[in-house]
Design a protein around this motif. Structure first.
Motif, PDB file in Angstrom:
ATOM      1  N   ALA A 121       1.127  -1.247   0.092  1.00  0.00           N
ATOM      2  CA  ALA A 121      -0.268   0.660  -0.224  1.00  0.00           C
ATOM      3  C   ALA A 121       1.151   1.084  -0.356  1.00  0.00           C
ATOM      4  CB  ALA A 121      -1.219  -0.355   0.898  1.00  0.00           C
ATOM      5  N   VAL A 122      -0.064   2.414  -0.612  1.00  0.00           N
ATOM      6  CA  VAL A 122       1.716   3.787  -0.593  1.00  0.00           C
ATOM      7  C   VAL A 122       0.979   4.453   0.679  1.00  0.00           C
ATOM      8  CG1 VAL A 122       1.522   5.970  -1.895  1.00  0.00           C
ATOM      9  CG2 VAL A 122       1.411   3.805  -3.200  1.00  0.00           C
ATOM     10  N   VAL A 123       2.016   4.817   1.801  1.00  0.00           N
ATOM     11  CA  VAL A 123       1.919   5.307   2.728  1.00  0.00           C
ATOM     12  C   VAL A 123       2.251   6.475   2.396  1.00  0.00           C
ATOM     13  CG1 VAL A 123       1.551   2.807   3.931  1.00  0.00           C
ATOM     14  CG2 VAL A 123       3.900   3.878   3.431  1.00  0.00           C
ATOM     15  N   GLU A 124       3.907   6.808   2.067  1.00  0.00           N
ATOM     16  CA  GLU A 124       4.022   8.308   1.706  1.00  0.00           C
ATOM     17  C   GLU A 124       4.771   9.140   0.439  1.00  0.00           C
ATOM     18  OE1 GLU A 124       7.361   8.801   4.625  1.00  0.00           O
ATOM     19  OE2 GLU A 124       8.591   9.148   2.996  1.00  0.00           O
ATOM     20  N   LEU A 125       4.165  10.018   0.325  1.00  0.00           N
ATOM     21  CA  LEU A 125       4.432  10.811  -0.888  1.00  0.00           C
ATOM     22  C   LEU A 125       6.148  11.418  -0.809  1.00  0.00           C
ATOM     23  CD1 LEU A 125       1.778  11.736  -3.046  1.00  0.00           C
ATOM     24  CD2 LEU A 125       2.788   9.474  -3.607  1.00  0.00           C
ATOM     25  N   HIS A 126       6.792  11.352  -1.520  1.00  0.00           N
ATOM     26  CA  HIS A 126       8.072  12.424  -2.180  1.00  0.00           C
ATOM     27  C   HIS A 126       8.333  12.762  -3.099  1.00  0.00           C
ATOM     28  CE1 HIS A 126      10.207   8.481  -1.846  1.00  0.00           C
ATOM     29  NE2 HIS A 126      11.134   9.093  -2.547  1.00  0.00           N
ATOM     30  N   GLY A 127       9.002  14.063  -3.352  1.00  0.00           N
ATOM     31  CA  GLY A 127       9.298  14.660  -4.693  1.00  0.00           C
ATOM     32  C   GLY A 127       9.909  15.912  -4.288  1.00  0.00           C
ATOM     33  N   THR A 128      10.210  16.697  -5.186  1.00  0.00           N
ATOM     34  CA  THR A 128      10.742  18.050  -5.203  1.00  0.00           C
ATOM     35  C   THR A 128      10.591  18.940  -5.670  1.00  0.00           C
ATOM     36  OG1 THR A 128      11.721  17.362  -7.690  1.00  0.00           O
ATOM     37  CG2 THR A 128      12.920  16.912  -5.214  1.00  0.00           C
ATOM     38  N   VAL A 129      10.478  19.934  -5.566  1.00  0.00           N
ATOM     39  CA  VAL A 129      10.047  21.080  -6.817  1.00  0.00           C
ATOM     40  C   VAL A 129      10.681  22.355  -7.150  1.00  0.00           C
ATOM     41  CG1 VAL A 129       8.277  23.260  -6.015  1.00  0.00           C
ATOM     42  CG2 VAL A 129       7.719  21.563  -5.250  1.00  0.00           C
ATOM     43  N   GLN A 130      10.991  22.492  -7.890  1.00  0.00           N
ATOM     44  CA  GLN A 130      11.481  23.074  -9.097  1.00  0.00           C
ATOM     45  C   GLN A 130      11.551  24.405  -9.120  1.00  0.00           C
ATOM     46  OE1 GLN A 130      14.905  20.785 -11.442  1.00  0.00           O
ATOM     47  NE2 GLN A 130      16.213  22.621 -11.460  1.00  0.00           N
ATOM     48  N   ASP A 131      12.082  25.487  -9.407  1.00  0.00           N
ATOM     49  CA  ASP A 131      11.835  26.481  -9.852  1.00  0.00           C
ATOM     50  C   ASP A 131      12.596  27.004 -10.848  1.00  0.00           C
ATOM     51  OD1 ASP A 131      11.478  29.349 -10.381  1.00  0.00           O
ATOM     52  OD2 ASP A 131      11.593  29.739  -8.192  1.00  0.00           O
ATOM     53  N   ILE A 132      11.403  27.659 -12.426  1.00  0.00           N
ATOM     54  CA  ILE A 132      11.921  26.986 -13.601  1.00  0.00           C
ATOM     55  C   ILE A 132      12.137  27.991 -14.672  1.00  0.00           C
ATOM     56  CG2 ILE A 132      12.080  24.754 -14.152  1.00  0.00           C
ATOM     57  CD1 ILE A 132       9.485  24.793 -15.561  1.00  0.00           C
ATOM     58  N   THR A 133      10.790  29.181 -13.603  1.00  0.00           N
ATOM     59  CA  THR A 133      11.224  30.420 -14.234  1.00  0.00           C
ATOM     60  C   THR A 133      11.476  30.792 -15.134  1.00  0.00           C
ATOM     61  OG1 THR A 133       9.826  31.186 -11.732  1.00  0.00           O
ATOM     62  CG2 THR A 133       9.643  32.591 -13.465  1.00  0.00           C
ATOM     63  N   GLU A 134      13.281  31.678 -14.500  1.00  0.00           N
ATOM     64  CA  GLU A 134      14.608  31.668 -15.621  1.00  0.00           C
ATOM     65  C   GLU A 134      14.385  30.939 -17.072  1.00  0.00           C
ATOM     66  OE1 GLU A 134      14.440  31.764 -12.739  1.00  0.00           O
ATOM     67  OE2 GLU A 134      15.108  33.382 -11.701  1.00  0.00           O
ATOM     68  N   ARG A 135      13.791  29.368 -16.724  1.00  0.00           N
ATOM     69  CA  ARG A 135      13.857  28.142 -17.879  1.00  0.00           C
ATOM     70  C   ARG A 135      12.738  28.946 -18.539  1.00  0.00           C
ATOM     71  NH1 ARG A 135      13.904  22.654 -16.360  1.00  0.00           N
ATOM     72  NH2 ARG A 135      11.988  22.698 -16.418  1.00  0.00           N
ATOM     73  N   LYS A 136      11.662  28.989 -18.175  1.00  0.00           N
ATOM     74  CA  LYS A 136      10.808  29.282 -19.152  1.00  0.00           C
ATOM     75  C   LYS A 136      10.703  30.762 -19.570  1.00  0.00           C
ATOM     76  CE  LYS A 136       6.398  26.426 -18.698  1.00  0.00           C
ATOM     77  NZ  LYS A 136       6.243  26.314 -19.461  1.00  0.00           N
ATOM     78  N   GLN A 137      11.497  31.821 -19.039  1.00  0.00           N
ATOM     79  CA  GLN A 137      11.552  32.873 -19.536  1.00  0.00           C
ATOM     80  C   GLN A 137      12.356  32.959 -21.130  1.00  0.00           C
ATOM     81  OE1 GLN A 137      12.486  35.133 -16.045  1.00  0.00           O
ATOM     82  NE2 GLN A 137      10.198  35.744 -15.749  1.00  0.00           N
ATOM     83  N   ALA A 138      13.335  31.767 -20.264  1.00  0.00           N
ATOM     84  CA  ALA A 138      14.076  32.356 -21.511  1.00  0.00           C
ATOM     85  C   ALA A 138      14.179  31.202 -22.486  1.00  0.00           C
ATOM     86  CB  ALA A 138      16.043  31.064 -20.878  1.00  0.00           C
ATOM     87  N   ALA A 139      12.372  30.053 -22.527  1.00  0.00           N
ATOM     88  CA  ALA A 139      12.732  29.804 -23.284  1.00  0.00           C
ATOM     89  C   ALA A 139      11.002  30.161 -24.288  1.00  0.00           C
ATOM     90  CB  ALA A 139      11.250  27.998 -23.325  1.00  0.00           C
ATOM     91  N   ASP A 140      10.554  30.994 -23.553  1.00  0.00           N
ATOM     92  CA  ASP A 140       9.727  31.844 -24.148  1.00  0.00           C
ATOM     93  C   ASP A 140      10.881  32.887 -25.278  1.00  0.00           C
ATOM     94  OD1 ASP A 140       7.236  30.722 -22.862  1.00  0.00           O
ATOM     95  OD2 ASP A 140       7.519  32.095 -21.783  1.00  0.00           O
ATOM     96  N   ALA A 141      11.591  33.612 -24.717  1.00  0.00           N
ATOM     97  CA  ALA A 141      12.793  34.225 -25.219  1.00  0.00           C
ATOM     98  C   ALA A 141      13.336  33.551 -26.127  1.00  0.00           C
ATOM     99  CB  ALA A 141      13.238  35.125 -24.123  1.00  0.00           C
ATOM    100  N   LEU A 142      13.694  32.445 -26.368  1.00  0.00           N
ATOM    101  CA  LEU A 142      14.499  31.534 -27.555  1.00  0.00           C
ATOM    102  C   LEU A 142      13.195  30.971 -28.247  1.00  0.00           C
ATOM    103  CD1 LEU A 142      16.615  30.016 -28.287  1.00  0.00           C
ATOM    104  CD2 LEU A 142      15.610  28.469 -26.982  1.00  0.00           C
ATOM    105  N   ARG A 143      11.696  31.207 -28.118  1.00  0.00           N
ATOM    106  CA  ARG A 143      11.166  31.056 -28.684  1.00  0.00           C
ATOM    107  C   ARG A 143      10.622  32.656 -29.863  1.00  0.00           C
ATOM    108  NH1 ARG A 143       8.311  28.190 -25.844  1.00  0.00           N
ATOM    109  NH2 ARG A 143       7.428  29.360 -24.549  1.00  0.00           N
ATOM    110  N   GLU A 144      10.527  32.936 -28.947  1.00  0.00           N
ATOM    111  CA  GLU A 144      10.717  34.798 -29.727  1.00  0.00           C
ATOM    112  C   GLU A 144      11.562  35.210 -30.568  1.00  0.00           C
ATOM    113  OE1 GLU A 144       9.993  37.464 -27.023  1.00  0.00           O
ATOM    114  OE2 GLU A 144       7.362  36.648 -26.249  1.00  0.00           O
ATOM    115  N   LEU A 145      12.688  34.356 -30.199  1.00  0.00           N
ATOM    116  CA  LEU A 145      14.191  34.738 -30.388  1.00  0.00           C
ATOM    117  C   LEU A 145      14.310  33.999 -31.778  1.00  0.00           C
ATOM    118  CD1 LEU A 145      17.157  36.047 -31.397  1.00  0.00           C
ATOM    119  CD2 LEU A 145      18.233  34.021 -29.980  1.00  0.00           C
ATOM    120  N   ASN A 146      13.777  32.850 -31.742  1.00  0.00           N
ATOM    121  CA  ASN A 146      13.828  31.532 -32.941  1.00  0.00           C
ATOM    122  C   ASN A 146      13.263  32.453 -33.718  1.00  0.00           C
ATOM    123  OD1 ASN A 146      15.502  30.355 -32.007  1.00  0.00           O
ATOM    124  ND2 ASN A 146      13.576  28.822 -31.311  1.00  0.00           N
TER     125      ASN A 146
END
Length: 617
Positions: free
Chosen positions: A348-373
């Motif tokens: 039975a599943v008794v616990e969840l564990h994981g991570t939360v990563q801030d990817i705002t800069e990466r998102k912004q860079a990806a958006d900027a890259l799309r605009e740049l492309n």
């Protein structure tokens, strides 16, 4: 003593007596010798002494006989009698003997127990896994076991000359002395602390110290019992763990990653510091429980994340989901949430564990890259159009050079040649020289035009790459040069098996220019040599063409690849200064570089690289 003599009145002293006669006036004096006078007294004393000695001797003999009997009985009480020994028939002696036997048995048992206890103590003391020491109230070492000596690196004799203060780190001494004084004052019974000893070799060792005080019957302090545990490895592990945790926190901070855990059985949540920072939640607050976390997300993002979390709870499958965070101050951040499940023994599943990563800069860079492309595509299209127009202009220029400039040159050359042929006899010597110079200038101008056209061609058109046998190409070009000048004796050394990947037409132009220069600049060398070999060029495989000709000064090497710039006079070595410029542009179009090394009168070496087949692809 004579009759009628009164010693008190008639004796003059102890041994003279006076007798007076009643019938006359005469007196008789009698003197008794000392021995006769004292003889009765001496005899009486001797008799008394003999009597006393006799009585004493009789008492001694009787007592001796009685004491011997009693002594044998008492002695029998102290030894185990043989079975055949007849015990005295004295009830009191038998009772005493029984008591003595019981006392002896108890004493022997106690002595054996004491010896066993002492041996056990000595073994425990000496073989203990921790250091044990007896310390005087003034701090001197009284006794220590082998483990303590191993910990501090001193021998027992060396420690006996020291106090615990001598080997305690100064920063830890005050706390130790304070606890020691409290123990001596009876304020505390014992104390424990972690501190550092200074080993004999100067190294520090962390120990865990436990101290208790032994008191004398009169309540005076006798000695301390100290137990010393070596915790150096534990301290090093703790330090490494703290450093690792600090590094992890710093890495999480830099990467914007926080970790979390959710116990499904208890509902407890655990967040790392970075998650608080990502959500901008007050660190003094407990982690937000599952429903409350919804307030940190945009609605559509929460719908995706909640579905992923619930799916993990139900199936145990891990998830990864991008989501938009809306902070309390209205700012928006993007995260990637990852989670995994932990099952119990029943699955039975008794616990969840994981991570939360801030990817705002990466998102912004990806958006900027799309605009740049997108903008790059537009710019590429614009640049392509401009390049197409430029190529057309260059083609027009090449056409003009080829037709509009060559026609006047041909006319100048033709008319000057006609003058020489038709009017040679009528022209003076100076006029003939002028006409010859016109012809030479015309031919040189033609060569310049050819060089410009060749240079323009190498920068245009698509490369047709293929594998080229460079050894065979070099051999063919040098064979052509030999046929043009059969009288020149020149040694040629070409390494076999060399190949490159590139445009065959352009690579041939490169080798033709390099080998033609080597041929030309060895014209005045007594024993000319030209070599073509593979070599290392700045860590990459390359091709080198070298000669032992005129060479040049490396101080002017920056002019080598500039168009129409030459390092030798025209009357020494003719040329137009366009060949090396062409070579450099071809090699750069092939993703390579060319380098030169030379010295005046010692020849020159040109090495170049080309992109490999995998790099070109």
């Amino acid at each position: 003593m004579p009759a009628g003599v009164d010693p008190a009145t008639d004796a003059e002293d102890a041994r003279r007596f006076v007798a007076r006669s009643e019938a006359s006036s005469w007196s008789v004096v009698l003197e008794i010798p000392r021995d006769l006078y004292r003889a009765p007294q001496v005899n009486a004393a001797i008799a008394l002494v003999i009597a006393i000695l006799g009585a004493t001797l009789a008492g001694v003999l009787g007592g001796l006989l009685a004491s011997r009997r009693l002594g044998r009985a008492v002695a029998a009480l102290a030894i185990t009698p043989c079975p055949v020994t007849r015990m005295p028939d004295i009830t009191e002696i038998a009772a005493v003997r029984q008591l003595l036997e019981e006392n002896v048995a108890r004493r022997e048992a106690a002595e054996a127990a004491r010896r066993e206890s002492e041996q056990r103590f000595r073994a425990t003391f000496e073989q203990a896994a921790v250091g044990i020491a007896l310390v005087a109230p003034d701090g001197h070492w009284l006794r220590m076991n082998r483990k303590l000596c191993d910990i501090v690196g001193y021998t027992p004799d060396e420690l006996l000359t020291k106090t615990f203060r001598d080997i305690t780190h100064p920063d830890d001494l005050e706390s130790d002395l304070r606890s020691m004084q409290q123990t001596l004052a009876g304020e505390i019974d014992a104390y424990s602390m972690e501190k550092r000893y200074i080993r004999k070799d100067g190294r520090l060792v962390w120990i865990n110290l436990t101290v208790a005080l032994v008191w004398r019957p009169d309540r005076r302090p006798d000695y301390f019992i100290a137990v010393i545990e070596d915790i150096q490895r534990r301290k090093e592990t703790e330090a490494a763990l703290r450093a690792s945790e600090a590094t992890l926190k710093e890495a999480q901070r830099r990467a914007g990653i926080g970790n979390w855990r959710w116990d499904l059985r208890t509902g407890d949540h655990v967040w790392s510091d970075e998650i608080y920072r990502i959500y901008r939640r007050d660190p003094d607050l407990p982690p937000a429980v599952y429903p409350e976390v919804q307030t940190y997300f945009a609605p559509d993002s929460w719908a995706r994340l909640a579905a992923a979390v619930e799916g993990c709870v139900a199936s145990g499958e891990p998830y990864e989901c991008d989501a938009e965070v809306v902070r309390a101050d209205g700012t928006h951040r993007w995260i990637v949430a990852r989670g995994e499940a932990t099952r119990d023994a029943k699955g039975a599943v008794v616990e969840l564990h994981g991570t939360v990563q801030d990817i705002t800069e990466r998102k912004q860079a990806a958006d900027a890259l799309r605009e740049l492309n997108a903008s790059l595509e537009q710019r590429v299209e614009l640049r392509t159009a401009e390049l197409t127009a430029a190529n057309k202009d260059l083609d027009s220029f090449a056409y003009s050079v080829s037709h509009d400039l060559r026609a006047p040159l041909r006319a100048m050359s033709g008319f000057s040649q006609a003058l020489l042929e038709d009017y040679r006899d009528k022209l003076g010597d100076e006029a003939k020289v002028y006409l010859d110079q016109i012809g030479i200038a015309s031919r040189k101008m033609g060569e310049l035009i050819e060089g410009i056209l060749a240079l323009s061609r190498v920068t245009r058109g698509e490369l047709q790459r293929e594998t080229i046998d460079l050894s065979a190409l070099a051999d063919r070009i040098l064979a052509d040069l030999r046929r043009a000048e059969p009288d020149r004796a020149i040694r040629v050394d070409i390494e076999p098996g060399m190949s490159v990947f590139g445009d065959a037409r352009m690579i041939e132009a490169v080798m033709l220019n390099l080998l033609d220069n080597a041929w030309k600049y060895t014209a005045r060398t007594p024993a000319p040599v030209i070599r073509v070999r593979a070599g290392d060029v700045a860590g990459r495989r390359g091709i080198c063409v070298s000669d032992n000709g005129a060479g040049f000064d490396m101080a002017h090497a920056d002019k080598l690849f500039q168009p129409f710039r030459r390092l030798h006079r025209q009357d020494e070595f003719p040329g137009i200064g366009i060949g090396l410029t062409t070579v450099q542009r071809i090699i750069r179009r092939h993703g390579g570089e060319i380098h030169a090394q030379a010295a005046p009168g010692q020849g020159a070496t040109f090495c170049f690289t080309l992109a490999s087949e995998s790099e070109a692809g």
